[in-house]
Design a protein around this motif. Structure first.
Motif, PDB file in Angstrom:
ATOM      1  N   PRO A 103       0.823  -1.223   0.000  1.00  0.00           N
ATOM      2  CA  PRO A 103       0.000   0.000   0.000  1.00  0.00           C
ATOM      3  C   PRO A 103       0.853   1.267   0.000  1.00  0.00           C
ATOM      4  O   PRO A 103       1.803   1.402   0.767  1.00  0.00           O
ATOM      5  CB  PRO A 103      -0.815  -0.126   1.286  1.00  0.00           C
ATOM      6  N   ALA A 104       0.492   2.190  -0.872  1.00  0.00           N
ATOM      7  CA  ALA A 104       1.145   3.495  -0.884  1.00  0.00           C
ATOM      8  C   ALA A 104       0.631   4.315   0.297  1.00  0.00           C
ATOM      9  O   ALA A 104      -0.428   4.009   0.862  1.00  0.00           O
ATOM     10  CB  ALA A 104       0.855   4.211  -2.194  1.00  0.00           C
ATOM     11  N   PRO A 105       1.369   5.344   0.698  1.00  0.00           N
ATOM     12  CA  PRO A 105       0.891   6.180   1.808  1.00  0.00           C
ATOM     13  C   PRO A 105      -0.510   6.720   1.538  1.00  0.00           C
ATOM     14  O   PRO A 105      -0.786   7.259   0.464  1.00  0.00           O
ATOM     15  CB  PRO A 105       1.926   7.312   1.862  1.00  0.00           C
ATOM     16  N   GLY A 106      -1.390   6.537   2.520  1.00  0.00           N
ATOM     17  CA  GLY A 106      -2.769   7.005   2.389  1.00  0.00           C
ATOM     18  C   GLY A 106      -3.730   5.970   1.839  1.00  0.00           C
ATOM     19  O   GLY A 106      -4.948   6.180   1.892  1.00  0.00           O
ATOM     20  N   GLU A 107      -3.220   4.872   1.311  1.00  0.00           N
ATOM     21  CA  GLU A 107      -4.112   3.838   0.794  1.00  0.00           C
ATOM     22  C   GLU A 107      -4.684   2.995   1.931  1.00  0.00           C
ATOM     23  O   GLU A 107      -3.999   2.718   2.921  1.00  0.00           O
ATOM     24  CB  GLU A 107      -3.377   2.930  -0.193  1.00  0.00           C
ATOM     25  N   VAL A 108      -5.943   2.576   1.756  1.00  0.00           N
ATOM     26  CA  VAL A 108      -6.616   1.724   2.730  1.00  0.00           C
ATOM     27  C   VAL A 108      -7.105   0.475   2.015  1.00  0.00           C
ATOM     28  O   VAL A 108      -7.921   0.571   1.090  1.00  0.00           O
ATOM     29  CB  VAL A 108      -7.807   2.454   3.394  1.00  0.00           C
TER      30      VAL A 108
END
Length: 632
Positions: free
Chosen positions: A78-83
């Protein structure tokens, strides 16, 4: 056939349980990180959030390298901010107002996780990508024993493959269940083998005297025994296949199962069936071979009456207990296991001695012919008498052990109305003031208090922020979401302590409901098969008694006495041993609604087993005791 079917069915259920727990542990082991031994690639943290009493497992990840490893069960990171969320969590987020759940996460759900990443269907699970300086990675207070409830930020160089302690506890409980069922199943197999051998000994001896060769009879016998045992094994496997959809819906550790988890593969199923057929065939063959080799001796063979203590069983008990103490990371499990093994398995080891003593006592105190005969029969062959009632003794032991794990479930529900999160003691006053402000701004009526940290934490470093909402059903999730969204919340340690214990309690009830019918099935099969096998074992004595003028009613009464009295004796002893064993798990009362129901069911099982054994064995007793062709 009956024994083969029952043994195969129960073995496949036990193997499915072990396999299911193993698969769960494999899929979730990565969630509890292990510190890097080499160059770290990922910063990993996590905690357990809650929606009502449903846990939401959250794993926070931040990449330390440009090319971090894929999250287990997925093809990316997951990239930063992905949920990333499980299907059940994504659906819940979509259904509920944002101020009850969605606002706890930094962004909408960007990916739905596959079942390869989940512990069970319906699990609420999320993986969140973070920046390295995200406040999420601030130090967290550790939980007492459940690492996954509050994962301290850890730099890792590989995904962990070591299951957390909670998974290990369940695996050890399943292993304990296997130990508890191993001896009764072995006893049932031995009874079935004795019955098959007893019914064929004289026939094969006659064929041998008429001129059939040893090799011919051996081939004939092996073919016949393997065929009947194989039919039983197939019936057991088919029955297991039919009940598998129901088994996969049984909730254990918070949720049901993925069907493949509890379904033994084709090779394992075939191997189990082959092992059952081989065990039954070899067991019966060992009793028949003397008749083939020495046909005349089969008419004169006397059976030993002594019953020495099974020292090999004592050594096996000691080895099993030592193994559990060495491999277990939770001290409670070996303590419970030690009590169960020494009381339960010890009962199986000394059972023949107990029944032999009962037989001698009956013979000495007898005032009626039937009682005298029953006492002599029990004293002469206590091993086979014990095998007949060993299945029922297991059922009695389990019925007494399982209810003692019950505690006041209502206490956990009451505590769930209070929201308690651990926070650093240095900032607790500031957090409390900010919490009152943000809750008031959101129009949430709640009392905010500062209380002591859980007992395993240093009060100088940690404290507990406690919220008591006025309307838990309506405001509890809004309060949680508001606190998390404001960055004022931490791991809910009391829930993390209470909820697994509550699951263990409820799982104990579920296991009791599932295990008791299995124990009843083994009890019924061993009692019916064992009673018939005992008649064939002493056919010469029965014929001699009839020729001496003993009335058929006396023999029938003696048969009832030697079935009912040992059942009552060992059932009582097993129940007492179960009460003592179950008390090691810390139950609050010996008698409650659940235990009363279990004991009522146990009484019914015993009555049905005795009735079936009497009905099934009566015609066999009449035929064997009057068939003079059985006499030399």
């Amino acid at each position: 056939m009956v024994a083969g079917g029952v043994i195969t069915f129960v073995l496949l259920l036990m193997l499915g349980l072990q396999q299911g727990l193993s698969h769960r542990a494999d899929r979730t082991a990565w969630r509890t990180p292990e510190a890097a031994a080499g160059e770290p690639t990922v910063l990993q943290a996590g905690f357990t959030d809650y929606f009502g009493e449903r846990p939401i497992t959250v794993v926070d990840l931040a990449a330390l390298t440009p090319d971090p490893p894929d999250v287990p069960g997925t093809d990316g990171f997951p990239a930063p901010g992905e949920v990333w969320a499980s299907p059940a969590l994504a659906e819940l987020i979509e259904e509920l107002p944002a101020n009850q759940l969605a606002n706890r996460f930094p962004a909408p759900v960007t990916r739905v996780l596959p079942e390869e990443t989940l512990e069970y269907p319906g699990e609420l699970f999320a993986v969140i990508g973070r920046e390295l300086d995200d406040p999420t990675f601030d130090e967290r207070a550790p939980h007492l024993w459940m690492e996954a409830m509050a994962v301290t930020p850890t730099r890792i160089d590989r995904w962990s493959t070591t299951p957390d302690l909670y998974q290990t506890v369940y695996a050890e409980m399943a292993l304990l269940a296997v130990f508890m069922t191993a001896l009764p199943l072995a006893g049932l197999g031995g009874l079935a083998s004795r019955l098959m051998a007893g019914r064929r000994q004289r026939r094969l001896a006659t064929l041998r005297l008429l001129g059939a060769s040893t090799s011919q009879l051996a081939r004939l016998t092996i073919t016949e025994l393997a065929t009947f045992a194989g039919i039983g094994a197939v019936i057991g496997a088919v029955l297991h296949l039919l009940v598998l959809p129901l088994v996969s819906r049984i909730p254990i550790k918070g949720g049901p199962w993925f069907p493949p988890d509890v379904e033994p593969g084709a090779l394992l199923t075939l191997g189990t069936m082959a092992a059952v057929v081989l065990m039954l065939t070899l067991g019966a063959l060992s009793g028949i071979l003397p008749s083939i080799r020495d046909p005349l001796g089969s008419y004169r063979r006397a059976r030993p009456s002594s019953t020495p203590l099974r020292w090999w069983s004592v050594l096996l008990m000691g080895a099993a207990v030592a193994l559990f103490w060495l491999r277990s990371s939770n001290p409670l499990v070996p303590i419970v296991f030690t009590g169960v093994v020494f009381l339960g398995w010890g009962l199986f080891s000394t059972g023949p001695l107990i029944i032999g003593g009962l037989g001698r006592l009956l013979a000495r105190r007898a005032h009626r012919p039937a009682t005298l005969l029953a006492g002599r029969f029990l004293a002469d062959s206590p091993d086979s008498a014990w095998r007949t009632v060993s299945g029922f003794s297991l059922a009695a032991f389990l019925a007494a052990t399982l209810p003692l794990g019950l505690r006041g479930v209502g206490d956990f529900e009451n505590r769930a109305d209070r929201l308690e999160a651990v926070a650093p003691a240095a900032t607790i006053e500031t957090r409390a003031a900010e919490a009152r402000a943000v809750l008031g701004a959101a129009d949430i009526q709640a009392d905010v208090e500062i209380t002591a940290a859980p007992f395993w934490l240093d009060e100088a470093e940690w404290a507990t922020l406690t919220l008591t909402v006025n309307d838990p059903e309506v405001e509890r999730e809004r309060a949680r979401t508001t606190m998390i969204e404001s960055g004022l919340w931490g791991p809910e340690m009391q829930m993390a302590e209470d909820l697994p214990t509550k699951w263990l309690v409820l799982d104990g009830v579920v296991i009791g409901v599932v295990v008791m019918p299995i124990a009843a099935l083994v009890a019924l099969a061993t009692m019916v098969i064992g009673t018939i096998a005992r008649i064939y074992d002493r056919r010469e004595a029965l014929i001699a008694l009839r020729l001496a003028g003993t009335a058929p009613g006396v023999l029938s009464s003696a048969q009832r006495y030697e079935l009912v009295l040992p059942t009552a004796l060992v059932g009582t002893i097993a129940a007492i041993a179960g009460l003592i064993s179950g008390s090691t798990s810390g139950g609050v009362s010996l008698l409650n609604a659940y235990s009363a129901g279990i004991f009522a069911g146990l009484f019914s099982i015993g009555a049905i087993a005795l009735w079936l054994a009497g009905r099934a064995s009566h015609p066999v007793l009449e035929r064997v005791s009057t068939d003079l062709t059985e006499r030399e």
